[in-house]
Design a protein around this motif. Structure first.
Motif, PDB file in Angstrom:
ATOM      1  N   ALA A   2       0.830  -1.200   0.000  1.00  0.00           N
ATOM      2  CA  ALA A   2       0.000   0.000   0.000  1.00  0.00           C
ATOM      3  C   ALA A   2       0.861   1.244   0.000  1.00  0.00           C
ATOM      4  N   MET A   3       0.379   2.233  -0.686  1.00  0.00           N
ATOM      5  CA  MET A   3       1.085   3.513  -0.722  1.00  0.00           C
ATOM      6  C   MET A   3       0.156   4.565  -0.117  1.00  0.00           C
ATOM      7  N   PHE A   4       0.749   5.469   0.632  1.00  0.00           N
ATOM      8  CA  PHE A   4      -0.027   6.532   1.232  1.00  0.00           C
ATOM      9  C   PHE A   4       0.541   7.871   0.812  1.00  0.00           C
ATOM     10  N   ASN A   5      -0.336   8.787   0.556  1.00  0.00           N
ATOM     11  CA  ASN A   5       0.053  10.139   0.184  1.00  0.00           C
ATOM     12  C   ASN A   5       0.563  10.855   1.432  1.00  0.00           C
ATOM     13  N   PRO A   6       1.812  11.326   1.417  1.00  0.00           N
ATOM     14  CA  PRO A   6       2.335  12.015   2.611  1.00  0.00           C
ATOM     15  C   PRO A   6       1.595  13.313   2.921  1.00  0.00           C
ATOM     16  N   GLU A   7       0.857  13.819   1.952  1.00  0.00           N
ATOM     17  CA  GLU A   7       0.078  15.050   2.172  1.00  0.00           C
ATOM     18  C   GLU A   7      -1.271  14.751   2.847  1.00  0.00           C
ATOM     19  N   ASP A   8      -1.646  13.480   2.883  1.00  0.00           N
ATOM     20  CA  ASP A   8      -2.916  13.071   3.487  1.00  0.00           C
ATOM     21  C   ASP A   8      -2.794  13.150   5.003  1.00  0.00           C
ATOM     22  N   PRO A   9      -3.590  13.991   5.652  1.00  0.00           N
ATOM     23  CA  PRO A   9      -3.489  14.116   7.110  1.00  0.00           C
ATOM     24  C   PRO A   9      -3.850  12.824   7.844  1.00  0.00           C
ATOM     25  N   ASP A  10      -4.556  11.916   7.181  1.00  0.00           N
ATOM     26  CA  ASP A  10      -4.935  10.651   7.796  1.00  0.00           C
ATOM     27  C   ASP A  10      -3.997   9.509   7.429  1.00  0.00           C
ATOM     28  N   ALA A  11      -2.884   9.798   6.752  1.00  0.00           N
ATOM     29  CA  ALA A  11      -1.973   8.749   6.278  1.00  0.00           C
ATOM     30  C   ALA A  11      -1.449   7.900   7.436  1.00  0.00           C
ATOM     31  N   ARG A  12      -1.040   8.536   8.506  1.00  0.00           N
ATOM     32  CA  ARG A  12      -0.500   7.787   9.650  1.00  0.00           C
ATOM     33  C   ARG A  12      -1.561   6.873  10.240  1.00  0.00           C
ATOM     34  N   LYS A  13      -2.781   7.384  10.370  1.00  0.00           N
ATOM     35  CA  LYS A  13      -3.882   6.591  10.918  1.00  0.00           C
ATOM     36  C   LYS A  13      -4.169   5.381  10.018  1.00  0.00           C
ATOM     37  N   LYS A  14      -4.130   5.582   8.711  1.00  0.00           N
ATOM     38  CA  LYS A  14      -4.373   4.489   7.764  1.00  0.00           C
ATOM     39  C   LYS A  14      -3.263   3.444   7.851  1.00  0.00           C
ATOM     40  N   LEU A  15      -2.030   3.913   7.994  1.00  0.00           N
ATOM     41  CA  LEU A  15      -0.898   2.992   8.101  1.00  0.00           C
ATOM     42  C   LEU A  15      -1.010   2.164   9.378  1.00  0.00           C
ATOM     43  N   ARG A  16      -1.339   2.804  10.475  1.00  0.00           N
ATOM     44  CA  ARG A  16      -1.500   2.090  11.742  1.00  0.00           C
ATOM     45  C   ARG A  16      -2.596   1.046  11.652  1.00  0.00           C
ATOM     46  N   ALA A  17      -3.658   1.338  10.904  1.00  0.00           N
ATOM     47  CA  ALA A  17      -4.771   0.401  10.772  1.00  0.00           C
ATOM     48  C   ALA A  17      -4.341  -0.859  10.020  1.00  0.00           C
ATOM     49  N   MET A  18      -3.344  -0.719   9.149  1.00  0.00           N
ATOM     50  CA  MET A  18      -2.851  -1.859   8.371  1.00  0.00           C
ATOM     51  C   MET A  18      -2.048  -2.829   9.228  1.00  0.00           C
ATOM     52  N   PHE A  19      -1.366  -2.306  10.225  1.00  0.00           N
ATOM     53  CA  PHE A  19      -0.479  -3.122  11.044  1.00  0.00           C
ATOM     54  C   PHE A  19      -1.103  -3.399  12.404  1.00  0.00           C
ATOM     55  N   SER A  20      -0.475  -4.310  13.117  1.00  0.00           N
ATOM     56  CA  SER A  20      -0.923  -4.635  14.461  1.00  0.00           C
ATOM     57  C   SER A  20       0.321  -4.911  15.299  1.00  0.00           C
ATOM     58  N   PRO A  21       0.173  -5.109  16.597  1.00  0.00           N
ATOM     59  CA  PRO A  21       1.328  -5.481  17.411  1.00  0.00           C
ATOM     60  C   PRO A  21       2.001  -6.758  16.901  1.00  0.00           C
ATOM     61  N   GLY A  22       1.248  -7.576  16.192  1.00  0.00           N
ATOM     62  CA  GLY A  22       1.818  -8.793  15.628  1.00  0.00           C
ATOM     63  C   GLY A  22       2.936  -8.519  14.645  1.00  0.00           C
ATOM     64  N   GLN A  23       2.852  -7.411  13.933  1.00  0.00           N
ATOM     65  CA  GLN A  23       3.905  -7.036  12.980  1.00  0.00           C
ATOM     66  C   GLN A  23       5.222  -6.793  13.713  1.00  0.00           C
ATOM     67  N   VAL A  24       5.149  -6.068  14.819  1.00  0.00           N
ATOM     68  CA  VAL A  24       6.346  -5.779  15.604  1.00  0.00           C
ATOM     69  C   VAL A  24       6.894  -7.069  16.194  1.00  0.00           C
ATOM     70  N   ASP A  25       6.008  -7.890  16.744  1.00  0.00           N
ATOM     71  CA  ASP A  25       6.410  -9.169  17.328  1.00  0.00           C
ATOM     72  C   ASP A  25       7.132 -10.035  16.293  1.00  0.00           C
ATOM     73  N   GLN A  26       6.581 -10.125  15.097  1.00  0.00           N
ATOM     74  CA  GLN A  26       7.180 -10.941  14.046  1.00  0.00           C
ATOM     75  C   GLN A  26       8.557 -10.403  13.656  1.00  0.00           C
ATOM     76  N   SER A  27       8.691  -9.100  13.543  1.00  0.00           N
ATOM     77  CA  SER A  27       9.981  -8.506  13.189  1.00  0.00           C
ATOM     78  C   SER A  27      11.032  -8.779  14.252  1.00  0.00           C
ATOM     79  N   ILE A  28      10.639  -8.666  15.506  1.00  0.00           N
ATOM     80  CA  ILE A  28      11.577  -8.929  16.602  1.00  0.00           C
ATOM     81  C   ILE A  28      12.015 -10.392  16.592  1.00  0.00           C
TER      82      ILE A  28
END
Length: 75
Positions: A2-28
């Motif tokens: 997924a790509m997010f427009n950096p000008e979109d004020p909701d970009a961070r919120k959309k990115l967070r919605a895509m991931f979960s704590p499981g992503q961090v756990d898996q990376s670790i």
């Protein structure tokens, strides 16, 4: 990916919605596994793994702090 427009004020919120704590756990867990594989055979034990992994994490966090200070980034 997924790509997010950096000008979109909701970009961070959309990115967070895509991931979960499981992503961090898996990376670790992947980083721990890679550290295990990189240890020399004679040093491949859990205390040494923990020592080296914590050393790397501590160094990465210190570098992040140093970079934050150097570039005037928010803490």
């Amino acid at each position: 990916m997924a790509m997010f427009n950096p000008e979109d004020p909701d970009a961070r919120k959309k990115l967070r919605a895509m991931f979960s704590p499981g992503q961090v756990d898996q990376s670790i867990r992947q980083a721990i596994q890679m550290c295990w594989m990189m240890l020399p055979d004679e040093s491949r034990n859990l205390p040494e793994l923990e020592k080296q992994f914590r050393r790397l994490v501590d160094r990465a966090l210190k570098d992040l702090q140093d970079d934050s200070d150097a570039f005037g980034l928010p803490k």
